[in-house]
Write an enzyme that holds these catalytic residues in place. Structure first.
Site, PDB file in Angstrom:
ATOM      1  N   GLY A  40       0.897  -0.687  -0.082  1.00  0.00           N
ATOM      2  CA  GLY A  40       0.140  -0.110   0.155  1.00  0.00           C
ATOM      3  C   GLY A  40       0.825   1.457   0.223  1.00  0.00           C
ATOM      4  O   GLY A  40       1.944   1.054  -0.548  1.00  0.00           O
ATOM      5  N   SER A  41       0.370   2.430   0.748  1.00  0.00           N
ATOM      6  CA  SER A  41       0.960   3.227   0.874  1.00  0.00           C
ATOM      7  C   SER A  41       2.637   3.644   1.399  1.00  0.00           C
ATOM      8  O   SER A  41       1.804   3.072   2.656  1.00  0.00           O
ATOM      9  CB  SER A  41      -0.235   4.651   0.379  1.00  0.00           C
ATOM     10  OG  SER A  41      -0.262   4.681   2.117  1.00  0.00           O
ATOM     11  N   THR A  42       3.009   4.525   1.396  1.00  0.00           N
ATOM     12  CA  THR A  42       4.155   5.252   1.980  1.00  0.00           C
ATOM     13  C   THR A  42       3.659   5.185   3.216  1.00  0.00           C
ATOM     14  O   THR A  42       4.257   4.879   4.459  1.00  0.00           O
ATOM     15  CB  THR A  42       5.360   5.431   1.488  1.00  0.00           C
ATOM     16  OG1 THR A  42       5.604   5.252   0.382  1.00  0.00           O
ATOM     17  CG2 THR A  42       6.619   5.798   2.105  1.00  0.00           C
TER      18      THR A  42
ATOM     19  N   GLU B 191       5.666  -3.526   1.006  1.00  0.00           N
ATOM     20  CA  GLU B 191       5.891  -2.898  -0.599  1.00  0.00           C
ATOM     21  C   GLU B 191       5.213  -1.595  -0.561  1.00  0.00           C
ATOM     22  O   GLU B 191       3.766  -1.558  -0.813  1.00  0.00           O
ATOM     23  CB  GLU B 191       5.466  -3.984  -1.507  1.00  0.00           C
ATOM     24  CG  GLU B 191       4.913  -3.437  -2.646  1.00  0.00           C
ATOM     25  CD  GLU B 191       4.299  -4.484  -3.437  1.00  0.00           C
ATOM     26  OE1 GLU B 191       4.319  -4.215  -4.884  1.00  0.00           O
ATOM     27  OE2 GLU B 191       4.086  -5.744  -3.064  1.00  0.00           O
TER      28      GLU B 191
ATOM     29  N   CYS C 137       1.963  -1.276  -9.448  1.00  0.00           N
ATOM     30  CA  CYS C 137       2.712  -0.869  -8.650  1.00  0.00           C
ATOM     31  C   CYS C 137       4.046  -0.811  -9.352  1.00  0.00           C
ATOM     32  O   CYS C 137       5.347   0.099  -9.006  1.00  0.00           O
ATOM     33  CB  CYS C 137       3.293  -1.846  -7.356  1.00  0.00           C
ATOM     34  SG  CYS C 137       2.513  -1.820  -6.307  1.00  0.00           S
TER      35      CYS C 137
END
Length: 424
Positions: free
Chosen positions: A242-244, A264, A298
């Protein structure tokens, strides 16, 4: 296979309004559900449970019991491999239904979703073959005449929690579950609230394949479910895609018991085109790299750098590639680009485009007017310094546009705005 709570139109693999906990399909303890929408129509296709921390506790407890009594880990690697291979066969047998669920859930063109189903089966087959090849090491300790050997063993970590992203959940959940099960772990899985259906289907197929009760648990819900999994002291490892921003929160939450993490997170993959490249091969590759699954991958090539000598030709070629794509409902077998996965994603992409234009970026490709309110966003790309600033605003799987720069050492040259008539 019979499903008591299947909703019309979604097939026989998903028992809606139910969580998979300890081998049983049960409602959320609160009794709450939330709707799942088809992004191509905006219509509700199913309702799934709105789990909370109590449901997470139940799922983790079931996974812990299953790990502690060794109902899965006591099987040899070869025996676990047989079960995982059987799961791959079941995925193949239900590939068309899984592909249509994925298309309905995410908007992915069904042709691409079929490929994802095949890759999901391949994940289980690969790790089925690896399950009996997980070995430790033996090393000599001290002088050889001592005859001492040190031996290491590879044991399963324990309870593994998994948070699956929305952009390709069928492949994503298989990529997480297959290695964990091969190693002997027990699992608790949270699919994205935007795309839970194929993850629930995989849970059902694993039970049918012979994975023991409690070894795989599936809990649907929103952010608080993931937060409860990340902070849970009885979870030994967590895998998140997912998101940072959310990844940082997971790191903080996981510190309580120092659980192992695999993250990831968002990326902005660059593509570099040098002047001696064969553009007849490069341009289709660039187009596929940014437009596949409407750019919601991604590893999408969201940054394109072309040498100034070929810049115009590359940009025009990618624009023409985009214009050649058929946009429409994902279930149409002839469609190349389906809708973005949710209204939130459409709003996000629109924000990137509008922000880039405000900063001086120029649109290249098929575009007419604002994308807000449209059923499908058109394939398009940006060039100029404004495109670079727009790119810095986003990361991960937001979807097109693709930013482009030209130069020998990073300099950027704007191109004129091209706006061919919208042909539907």
């Amino acid at each position: 296979m019979t499903v008591d709570n299947a909703e019309p139109g979604i097939g026989s693999l998903v028992e809606t309004e139910r969580l998979l906990i300890d081998g049983s399909w049960v409602p959320a303890r609160s009794g709450k559900t939330f709707p799942v929408e088809d992004p191509g129509t905006g219509g509700v296709v199913a309702h799934v449970p709105e789990a909370d921390a109590a449901d997470v506790d139940a799922a983790v407890a079931a996974a812990r019991r299953a790990f502690k009594d060794e109902r899965w880990t006591r099987l040899s690697g070869a025996q676990r491999g047989v079960v995982l291979w059987r799961a791959a066969d079941l995925i193949d047998a239900h590939a068309e239904e899984l592909a249509r669920l994925e298309s309905m859930d995410v908007g992915m063109p069904v042709r691409q979703a079929r490929a994802m189903a095949a890759e999901a089966a391949n994940q289980f087959r690969y790790f089925a073959g690896l399950a009996d090849k997980i070995h430790g090491r033996s090393v000599e300790i001290g002088p050889a005449e001592n005859g001492l050997q040190g031996i290491t063993l590879r044991d399963p970590v324990g309870v593994a929690a998994m948070i699956v992203s929305w952009n390709a959940p069928l492949y994503g959940v298989s990529m997480k579950l297959a290695p964990a099960l091969a190693a002997g772990c027990t699992c608790v899985v949270k699919p994205s609230e935007d795309a839970p259906l194929t993850v629930l289907a995989i849970g059902r197929l694993l039970l049918e394949a012979g994975v023991p009760e409690g070894v795989v648990n599936v809990v649907t819900g929103h952010g608080p479910v993931g937060a409860a999994m990340a902070a849970h002291h009885d979870v030994d490892k967590l895998s998140f895609t997912g998101s940072t921003q959310v990844g940082k929160l997971i790191v903080q939450a996981a510190a309580g018991n120092l659980k192992k993490l695999s993250l990831e997170l968002g990326g902005k993959s660059p593509v570099i085109v040098l002047p001696d490249a064969d553009l007849s091969q490069v341009i289709p590759g660039i187009g596929l790299g940014i437009f596949m699954n409407t750019g919601q991958i991604c590893t999408s090539g969201t940054r394109l750098f072309a040498h100034r000598d070929i810049f115009d030709e590359v940009v025009q070629g990618v624009a023409e590639y985009g214009r050649s794509l058929k946009i429409g409902y994902g279930a149409d077998p002839d469609v190349d680009l389906g809708p973005l996965a949710s209204q939130r994603q459409l709003d996000r992409v629109t924000e990137f485009v509008d922000g880039g234009l405000k900063d001086g970026a120029r649109l290249v490709g098929l575009f007419s007017g604002s994308v807000k309110g449209d059923d499908h966003a058109n394939p398009r790309s940006c060039d100029s310094p404004g495109a670079r600033r727009a790119r810095r605003r986003g990361s991960g799987t937001g979807g097109p546009p693709s930013g482009r720069g030209a130069g020998e050492t990073g300099g950027v040259r704007p191109l004129p705005l091209r706006q061919p008539p919208h042909d539907g």
